[in-house]
Design a protein around this motif. Sequence first.
Motif, PDB file in Angstrom:
ATOM      1  N   HIS A 196      21.621 -14.198 -35.155  1.00 46.26           N
ATOM      2  CA  HIS A 196      22.406 -13.311 -34.421  1.00 46.26           C
ATOM      3  C   HIS A 196      21.870 -11.823 -33.504  1.00 46.26           C
ATOM      4  CE1 HIS A 196      25.560  -9.659 -34.545  1.00 46.26           C
ATOM      5  NE2 HIS A 196      24.347  -8.987 -34.969  1.00 46.26           N
ATOM      6  N   THR A 197      22.635 -11.669 -32.216  1.00 46.41           N
ATOM      7  CA  THR A 197      22.075 -10.081 -31.453  1.00 46.41           C
ATOM      8  C   THR A 197      22.922  -9.447 -31.257  1.00 46.41           C
ATOM      9  OG1 THR A 197      20.908 -12.800 -30.363  1.00 46.41           O
ATOM     10  CG2 THR A 197      20.971  -9.657 -29.362  1.00 46.41           C
ATOM     11  N   ALA A 198      21.860  -8.045 -31.349  1.00 47.78           N
ATOM     12  CA  ALA A 198      22.666  -7.270 -31.464  1.00 47.78           C
ATOM     13  C   ALA A 198      23.737  -6.954 -29.961  1.00 47.78           C
ATOM     14  CB  ALA A 198      21.669  -5.635 -31.570  1.00 47.78           C
ATOM     15  N   LYS A 199      25.100  -7.410 -30.366  1.00 49.70           N
ATOM     16  CA  LYS A 199      26.437  -7.143 -29.165  1.00 49.70           C
ATOM     17  C   LYS A 199      25.591  -6.318 -28.204  1.00 49.70           C
ATOM     18  CE  LYS A 199      30.078  -8.337 -32.017  1.00 49.70           C
ATOM     19  NZ  LYS A 199      29.487  -8.504 -33.177  1.00 49.70           N
ATOM     20  N   PHE A 200      25.689  -4.528 -28.416  1.00 45.22           N
ATOM     21  CA  PHE A 200      25.139  -3.746 -26.656  1.00 45.22           C
ATOM     22  C   PHE A 200      24.531  -4.534 -26.336  1.00 45.22           C
ATOM     23  CE2 PHE A 200      21.888  -2.277 -29.280  1.00 45.22           C
ATOM     24  CZ  PHE A 200      20.853  -2.433 -29.057  1.00 45.22           C
ATOM     25  N   PHE A 201      22.943  -5.737 -27.031  1.00 49.37           N
ATOM     26  CA  PHE A 201      22.080  -5.995 -25.897  1.00 49.37           C
ATOM     27  C   PHE A 201      22.689  -7.437 -25.347  1.00 49.37           C
ATOM     28  CE2 PHE A 201      18.838  -8.841 -25.907  1.00 49.37           C
ATOM     29  CZ  PHE A 201      17.484  -7.892 -25.410  1.00 49.37           C
ATOM     30  N   LEU A 202      23.361  -8.211 -26.281  1.00 55.40           N
ATOM     31  CA  LEU A 202      24.076  -9.283 -25.169  1.00 55.40           C
ATOM     32  C   LEU A 202      24.219  -8.839 -23.508  1.00 55.40           C
ATOM     33  CD1 LEU A 202      26.270 -10.623 -27.960  1.00 55.40           C
ATOM     34  CD2 LEU A 202      24.236 -11.852 -27.288  1.00 55.40           C
ATOM     35  N   PRO A 203      25.218  -8.861 -22.512  1.00 56.10           N
ATOM     36  CA  PRO A 203      25.555  -8.350 -21.428  1.00 56.10           C
ATOM     37  C   PRO A 203      24.115  -8.452 -20.964  1.00 56.10           C
ATOM     38  CG  PRO A 203      26.894  -6.517 -22.489  1.00 56.10           C
ATOM     39  CD  PRO A 203      25.600  -7.509 -23.791  1.00 56.10           C
ATOM     40  N   ASN A 204      23.120  -7.583 -20.672  1.00 54.37           N
ATOM     41  CA  ASN A 204      21.746  -7.941 -21.006  1.00 54.37           C
ATOM     42  C   ASN A 204      20.969  -9.265 -20.423  1.00 54.37           C
ATOM     43  OD1 ASN A 204      20.899  -5.588 -18.752  1.00 54.37           O
ATOM     44  ND2 ASN A 204      21.119  -4.154 -20.288  1.00 54.37           N
ATOM     45  N   ALA A 205      21.151  -9.270 -21.594  1.00 55.06           N
ATOM     46  CA  ALA A 205      20.300 -10.621 -21.774  1.00 55.06           C
ATOM     47  C   ALA A 205      21.582 -11.849 -21.501  1.00 55.06           C
ATOM     48  CB  ALA A 205      20.020 -11.501 -24.148  1.00 55.06           C
ATOM     49  N   ILE A 206      22.295 -12.022 -21.876  1.00 54.25           N
ATOM     50  CA  ILE A 206      23.322 -13.293 -20.890  1.00 54.25           C
ATOM     51  C   ILE A 206      22.677 -13.216 -19.190  1.00 54.25           C
ATOM     52  CG2 ILE A 206      25.264 -14.392 -20.220  1.00 54.25           C
ATOM     53  CD1 ILE A 206      25.899 -13.339 -23.500  1.00 54.25           C
ATOM     54  N   ILE A 207      22.795 -12.085 -18.526  1.00 55.87           N
ATOM     55  CA  ILE A 207      23.199 -12.193 -17.176  1.00 55.87           C
ATOM     56  C   ILE A 207      21.178 -12.568 -17.139  1.00 55.87           C
ATOM     57  CG2 ILE A 207      22.428 -10.793 -15.560  1.00 55.87           C
ATOM     58  CD1 ILE A 207      24.476  -9.026 -16.683  1.00 55.87           C
ATOM     59  N   ARG A 208      20.461 -12.265 -17.417  1.00 58.09           N
ATOM     60  CA  ARG A 208      19.002 -12.419 -17.250  1.00 58.09           C
ATOM     61  C   ARG A 208      18.673 -14.324 -18.083  1.00 58.09           C
ATOM     62  NH1 ARG A 208      17.059  -9.004 -20.473  1.00 58.09           N
ATOM     63  NH2 ARG A 208      16.253 -10.309 -22.913  1.00 58.09           N
ATOM     64  N   GLU A 209      19.398 -13.870 -18.453  1.00 62.05           N
ATOM     65  CA  GLU A 209      19.155 -16.139 -18.301  1.00 62.05           C
ATOM     66  C   GLU A 209      19.894 -16.626 -17.544  1.00 62.05           C
ATOM     67  OE1 GLU A 209      17.230 -17.855 -21.588  1.00 62.05           O
ATOM     68  OE2 GLU A 209      16.834 -16.034 -21.609  1.00 62.05           O
ATOM     69  N   TYR A 210      21.070 -15.979 -17.631  1.00 64.21           N
ATOM     70  CA  TYR A 210      21.667 -16.960 -16.713  1.00 64.21           C
ATOM     71  C   TYR A 210      21.136 -17.351 -15.249  1.00 64.21           C
ATOM     72  CZ  TYR A 210      24.977 -16.934 -12.041  1.00 64.21           C
ATOM     73  OH  TYR A 210      25.620 -17.696 -11.485  1.00 64.21           O
ATOM     74  N   ILE A 211      20.893 -15.828 -14.460  1.00 66.38           N
ATOM     75  CA  ILE A 211      19.542 -15.840 -13.637  1.00 66.38           C
ATOM     76  C   ILE A 211      18.646 -16.687 -13.698  1.00 66.38           C
ATOM     77  CG2 ILE A 211      18.035 -13.932 -12.833  1.00 66.38           C
ATOM     78  CD1 ILE A 211      19.520 -11.578 -13.161  1.00 66.38           C
ATOM     79  N   ALA A 212      17.893 -16.802 -14.452  1.00 66.48           N
ATOM     80  CA  ALA A 212      16.986 -17.731 -14.977  1.00 66.48           C
ATOM     81  C   ALA A 212      16.906 -18.926 -15.076  1.00 66.48           C
ATOM     82  CB  ALA A 212      15.928 -17.720 -16.691  1.00 66.48           C
ATOM     83  N   VAL A 213      17.926 -19.820 -15.404  1.00 64.45           N
ATOM     84  CA  VAL A 213      19.331 -20.714 -14.832  1.00 64.45           C
ATOM     85  C   VAL A 213      19.395 -21.008 -13.339  1.00 64.45           C
ATOM     86  CG1 VAL A 213      20.759 -22.178 -15.009  1.00 64.45           C
ATOM     87  CG2 VAL A 213      19.332 -21.489 -17.559  1.00 64.45           C
ATOM     88  N   PHE A 214      20.059 -20.016 -12.653  1.00 69.07           N
ATOM     89  CA  PHE A 214      20.531 -20.183 -11.531  1.00 69.07           C
ATOM     90  C   PHE A 214      19.037 -20.564 -10.937  1.00 69.07           C
ATOM     91  CE2 PHE A 214      22.186 -18.672  -7.590  1.00 69.07           C
ATOM     92  CZ  PHE A 214      23.640 -19.212  -7.152  1.00 69.07           C
ATOM     93  N   VAL A 215      18.424 -19.333 -11.130  1.00 76.39           N
ATOM     94  CA  VAL A 215      16.658 -19.500  -9.938  1.00 76.39           C
ATOM     95  C   VAL A 215      15.825 -20.400 -10.141  1.00 76.39           C
ATOM     96  CG1 VAL A 215      14.865 -18.427 -10.032  1.00 76.39           C
ATOM     97  CG2 VAL A 215      16.407 -17.019  -9.695  1.00 76.39           C
ATOM     98  N   ARG A 216      16.274 -21.511 -10.791  1.00 83.28           N
ATOM     99  CA  ARG A 216      15.626 -23.308 -10.924  1.00 83.28           C
ATOM    100  C   ARG A 216      16.122 -23.791 -10.491  1.00 83.28           C
ATOM    101  NH1 ARG A 216      16.389 -27.465 -16.118  1.00 83.28           N
ATOM    102  NH2 ARG A 216      15.187 -28.796 -15.741  1.00 83.28           N
ATOM    103  N   ASN A 217      17.452 -23.827 -10.289  1.00 84.71           N
ATOM    104  CA  ASN A 217      17.768 -24.686  -9.192  1.00 84.71           C
ATOM    105  C   ASN A 217      17.905 -23.866  -7.485  1.00 84.71           C
ATOM    106  OD1 ASN A 217      18.669 -26.624 -10.882  1.00 84.71           O
ATOM    107  ND2 ASN A 217      19.747 -25.654 -11.652  1.00 84.71           N
ATOM    108  N   LYS A 218      17.281 -23.389  -7.200  1.00 80.14           N
ATOM    109  CA  LYS A 218      17.945 -22.077  -5.926  1.00 80.14           C
ATOM    110  C   LYS A 218      17.334 -22.723  -4.738  1.00 80.14           C
ATOM    111  CE  LYS A 218      12.557 -21.367  -5.776  1.00 80.14           C
ATOM    112  NZ  LYS A 218      12.410 -21.937  -7.075  1.00 80.14           N
ATOM    113  N   TRP A 219      16.676 -23.824  -4.914  1.00 85.20           N
ATOM    114  CA  TRP A 219      16.877 -24.893  -3.379  1.00 85.20           C
ATOM    115  C   TRP A 219      18.496 -25.519  -3.662  1.00 85.20           C
ATOM    116  CZ3 TRP A 219      14.288 -22.204  -0.568  1.00 85.20           C
ATOM    117  CH2 TRP A 219      12.754 -22.148  -0.633  1.00 85.20           C
TER     118      TRP A 219
END
Length: 356
Positions: free
Chosen positions: A309-332
């Motif tokens: 479980h993760t505190a709900k208020f923390f989820l938006p930042n955490a999910i956006i950060r994870e998405y950026i990391a996954v997106f950047v991995r295939n940046k080219w």
Amino acid sequence: MHFNYGDGPLLMSIWIIGIIFALIFAFAWHQEKRRLINGIWFNISFYSLMTALGATILNLNNHILVLIFGIPFILIVFLIFFLFAIQSILLLWNAIIVWRRESHSLGNMLTLFLGIGVLLISFIDTVAGRFLPQPWFVFFSMVTDIVVGYLLFWFYNYMTVLVLYQFNRPKLNQKFVIVLGSGLINGGQVPPLLAQRIDRAITFYHKQLDKTGVAPTLILSGGQGGNESRPEGVAMREYALSQGIPADHAIAEDQSINTLQNMLFSKKLMPLENGHQPAAIFVTSNYHTLRAGMIARRAGLKADGIGSHTAKFFLPNAIIREYIAVFVRNKWAHALTVTSLLILAGLSVLLEYHVL
């Protein structure tokens, strides 16, 4: 009043398309849960089947069924549009909450930046319409739409797979449960977020032990940071022992400094069984499960994850950060796709205004 949304063959075709893609998704999901392509298969099948179901209900001309399914559908659509309309307010509100409760790091201010960005897009678009010549304004608007639309498409797809991944229910035949570290506090103490990960692993440990009589071994994985007095894996193992885990069922992996090393070094601690990897899963925070699963695949580790479980208020930042990391991995690959779309947009503007 009689509704007629397409003839029989057309409606049957929509059902067939939905069923085919549902089978493709089921097969792909069974083979490998950690691929983003699963989100595309799922969404095509889901919206095809929902379209077919809606058209079928309307063609039945049963007003009770129309009301039963139609009212919730209208309310859901209205809610989605309403949330989309006030998204900048929601993002900034979350940013204020995080600012008050968490450290003021860059990773904790993503909703702030995104909320400001949403407001700026509308403002910049208005200013551009006043000062740019018509062809340039049209091209500018197309660039904005393409870039934003592309990012939203992959974010929605990422969220689809992340949500689906939360339904992963590993079999109760695991030999090892890897718990990923997240940093210690006060030099060497297990913080609440990390404790929740260990507790989640302990819950699975007892569930398997109660059901099968065979307990898995916990691998508590994490090295020592520059501001920590001891390795994270050691502190995590100490916490697990304090919660009743037997000493011979808990191993400290104390060398890793990132998720990839968590997987690689933990893998080395799991002896092969008849030349094959033993059954294993990993535990991390729910928002991190999908990316950690992708990293596990890179490490050659056949393990899916379960989330704490993760505190709900923390989820938006955490999910956006994870998405950026996954997106950047295939940046080219993304850069090539977006560039191609922008070139096509530019050519269409040149043709429309008879420049070519």
